[in-house]
Design a protein around this motif. Structure first.
Motif, PDB file in Angstrom:
ATOM      1  N   VAL A 309      27.471 -11.007  48.711  1.00  0.00           N
ATOM      2  CA  VAL A 309      27.330  -9.758  47.969  1.00  0.00           C
ATOM      3  C   VAL A 309      26.201  -9.846  46.951  1.00  0.00           C
ATOM      4  O   VAL A 309      25.461  -8.893  46.732  1.00  0.00           O
ATOM      5  N   PRO A 314      31.454 -11.752  45.516  1.00  0.00           N
ATOM      6  CA  PRO A 314      32.102 -12.700  46.412  1.00  0.00           C
ATOM      7  C   PRO A 314      31.259 -13.087  47.626  1.00  0.00           C
ATOM      8  O   PRO A 314      30.317 -12.380  48.016  1.00  0.00           O
ATOM      9  N   LEU A 316      31.662 -13.331  51.504  1.00  0.00           N
ATOM     10  CA  LEU A 316      32.546 -12.727  52.489  1.00  0.00           C
ATOM     11  C   LEU A 316      32.468 -13.484  53.808  1.00  0.00           C
ATOM     12  O   LEU A 316      31.376 -13.780  54.307  1.00  0.00           O
ATOM     13  N   ARG A 325      37.860 -12.573  54.552  1.00  0.00           N
ATOM     14  CA  ARG A 325      38.220 -13.388  53.398  1.00  0.00           C
ATOM     15  C   ARG A 325      37.100 -13.351  52.363  1.00  0.00           C
ATOM     16  O   ARG A 325      35.924 -13.190  52.704  1.00  0.00           O
ATOM     17  N   SER A 326      37.465 -13.473  51.092  1.00  0.00           N
ATOM     18  CA  SER A 326      36.467 -13.520  50.020  1.00  0.00           C
ATOM     19  C   SER A 326      36.654 -14.803  49.223  1.00  0.00           C
ATOM     20  O   SER A 326      37.775 -15.262  49.002  1.00  0.00           O
ATOM     21  N   ASP A 328      35.066 -17.004  45.656  1.00  0.00           N
ATOM     22  CA  ASP A 328      34.293 -16.865  44.427  1.00  0.00           C
ATOM     23  C   ASP A 328      33.173 -17.899  44.380  1.00  0.00           C
ATOM     24  O   ASP A 328      32.968 -18.674  45.326  1.00  0.00           O
ATOM     25  N   GLU A 333      39.105 -19.480  47.481  1.00  0.00           N
ATOM     26  CA  GLU A 333      39.450 -18.248  48.186  1.00  0.00           C
ATOM     27  C   GLU A 333      40.169 -17.285  47.238  1.00  0.00           C
ATOM     28  O   GLU A 333      41.113 -17.661  46.536  1.00  0.00           O
ATOM     29  N   GLN A 334      39.711 -16.035  47.221  1.00  0.00           N
ATOM     30  CA  GLN A 334      40.296 -15.022  46.351  1.00  0.00           C
ATOM     31  C   GLN A 334      41.272 -14.126  47.086  1.00  0.00           C
ATOM     32  O   GLN A 334      42.322 -13.754  46.573  1.00  0.00           O
ATOM     33  N   TYR A 374      34.900  -4.436  48.563  1.00  0.00           N
ATOM     34  CA  TYR A 374      35.051  -5.859  48.287  1.00  0.00           C
ATOM     35  C   TYR A 374      35.372  -6.144  46.820  1.00  0.00           C
ATOM     36  O   TYR A 374      35.735  -7.275  46.466  1.00  0.00           O
ATOM     37  N   ASN A 375      35.247  -5.135  45.955  1.00  0.00           N
ATOM     38  CA  ASN A 375      35.612  -5.312  44.554  1.00  0.00           C
ATOM     39  C   ASN A 375      37.062  -4.939  44.273  1.00  0.00           C
ATOM     40  O   ASN A 375      37.519  -5.020  43.129  1.00  0.00           O
ATOM     41  N   LEU A 378      39.445  -6.445  48.833  1.00  0.00           N
ATOM     42  CA  LEU A 378      39.104  -6.198  50.236  1.00  0.00           C
ATOM     43  C   LEU A 378      39.859  -4.998  50.799  1.00  0.00           C
ATOM     44  O   LEU A 378      40.241  -4.961  51.973  1.00  0.00           O
TER      45      LEU A 378
END
Length: 398
Positions: A309, A314, A316, A325-326, A328, A333-334, A374-375, A378
């Motif tokens: 991004v 994140p 992706l 999946r995202s 940081d 994994e977030q 994505y903010n 997801l």
């Protein structure tokens, strides 16, 4: 009528904001940012170019209105790339069809202009099977596996005509050439060797004018960012920057020794953003922060597609099991959410397109393209039905 009125107000405000004091007669004749045949807007007019590998049907989807424009067919389409406005579709015989999405932006550094125009089928580009396509306001480069790069007149292309300006010819290799800083930065290879070893700067006519002394062995993968042009090398990344007409290179070495399977060979990111994502073999991902000159190795398990991004945003990853999946900036994994059937995620055409607020993930086996916030963990914001199959997609107007 409301839309036209709002656009007129925006155009007037844009003129006032970035035109400065100009003679009234000049401003009245050619307003700042004016583009003939296009409508200027206050925000990005993003669209998707979608190709169906089975039928060859090509469609352009307006992400604001959700209108789908049918734009003809490309027999056996097997590749699709974009320069931010145009889509370049490779047919089964290697010929390249150019589609104008009618959506683009012009970045002046301190402000941006957004435009929308009619979708159109421009024609066939010279050459076959380009390995990369890049553009700036003056020139478009199509690079091929034999070491040649064809230069197209971007102004003519904007008006609907494919016009060749010249070529850059080097030793045969799977080369790349990127317009940057009023010049073209192109890969070079040693005589008799098929692998690129570094990059050279050319003028707009294709003449070599400077060498970047830093090496880039086995150059594969490239990206244009606000912090320079990034090239993937066997031993890390080479970043080329320009200031006052002078070009310099700087290496970002890998944090450890990597083999040919682990190294980054293709970068994915939000346009111009300086955080890049790349596969690191089959089960991990590299995140490259160009500003901080650092790599982050993220163990993810089997990877289908990746993208970044940008700074503070994140990483992706679409897993082979169909989960989006995202992660940081530390690689933690977030969030993970089921998105595609595993069979669709395992298809080569699955991709992640990213803009400033949304990501778009296509299901290559159906007509579905998923819009992801994505903010917001997801969250699936929309499911776009594009018709046929969304085998290949690119986003324009970002």
């Amino acid at each position: 009528m409301k839309l036209k009125a709002a656009t007129a107000v925006v155009a007037a405000l844009t003129l006032a904001a970035c035109g400065g004091e100009q003679p009234k007669e000049v401003a009245a004749e050619v307003p700042h940012g004016y583009v003939e045949g296009a409508e200027e807007a206050a925000e990005a007019q993003s669209r998707l170019i979608v190709a169906d590998a089975g039928t060859g049907a090509v469609r352009v989807v307006d992400l604001i209105t959700e209108e789908v424009h049918e734009t003809g067919q490309v027999d056996g389409v097997r590749a699709l790339t974009s320069d931010g406005r145009f889509g370049y579709l490779t047919a089964h015989d290697g010929t390249v069809r150019v589609i104008d999405s009618g959506s683009w932006m012009v970045d002046h550094g301190d402000h941006v202009h957004y435009y929308r125009a009619k979708v159109r089928n421009v024609g066939v580009a010279p050459g076959k099977e380009p390995s990369s396509v890049y553009s700036d306001p003056a020139i478009t480069t199509l690079s091929y596996s034999d070491g040649t790069t064809t230069l197209l007149d971007r102004a003519r292309l904007d008006k609907g005509t494919v016009a060749e300006l010249g070529k850059i010819t080097r030793e045969p290799h799977a080369g790349v050439a990127v317009p940057y800083g009023g010049h073209i930065v192109a890969s070079v290879a040693e005589p008799g060797k098929p692998l690129a070893r570094g990059v050279r700067v050319h003028d707009r006519q294709g003449k070599a004018v400077a060498d970047i002394p830093e090496s880039c062995p086995d150059l594969k993968g490239q990206a244009v960012t606000r912090r320079g042009v990034v090239f993937g090398c066997a031993d890390g990344a080479l970043v080329v920057t320009e200031k006052d007409g002078a070009f310099t290179g700087a290496k970002i070495p890998y944090p450890r020794s990597v083999d040919a399977q682990e190294r980054a060979t293709a970068f994915f990111h939000r346009p111009d953003a300086a955080t890049l994502a790349a596969r690191a073999g089959e089960n991990a991902v590299w995140s490259l922060d160009v500003g901080r000159r650092s790599w982050q190795y993220v163990e993810t398990g089997p990877v289908a597609a990746v993208s970044a991004v940008g700074e503070g945003g994140p990483l992706l990853v679409l897993s082979r099991d169909g989960r989006l999946r995202s992660f940081d900036g530390t690689g933690k994994e977030q969030k993970a959410t089921p998105l595609l059937p595993p069979a669709a995620a395992a298809t080569d055409g699955a991709s992640i397109q990213v803009d400033t607020t949304r990501a778009y993930v296509n299901d290559p086996l159906s007509a579905d393209v998923y819009e992801i916030d994505y903010n917001d963990d997801l969250r699936r914001a929309r499911t776009l039905k594009v018709g046929g199959k969304a085998s290949h997609i690119v986003e324009t107007g970002r």
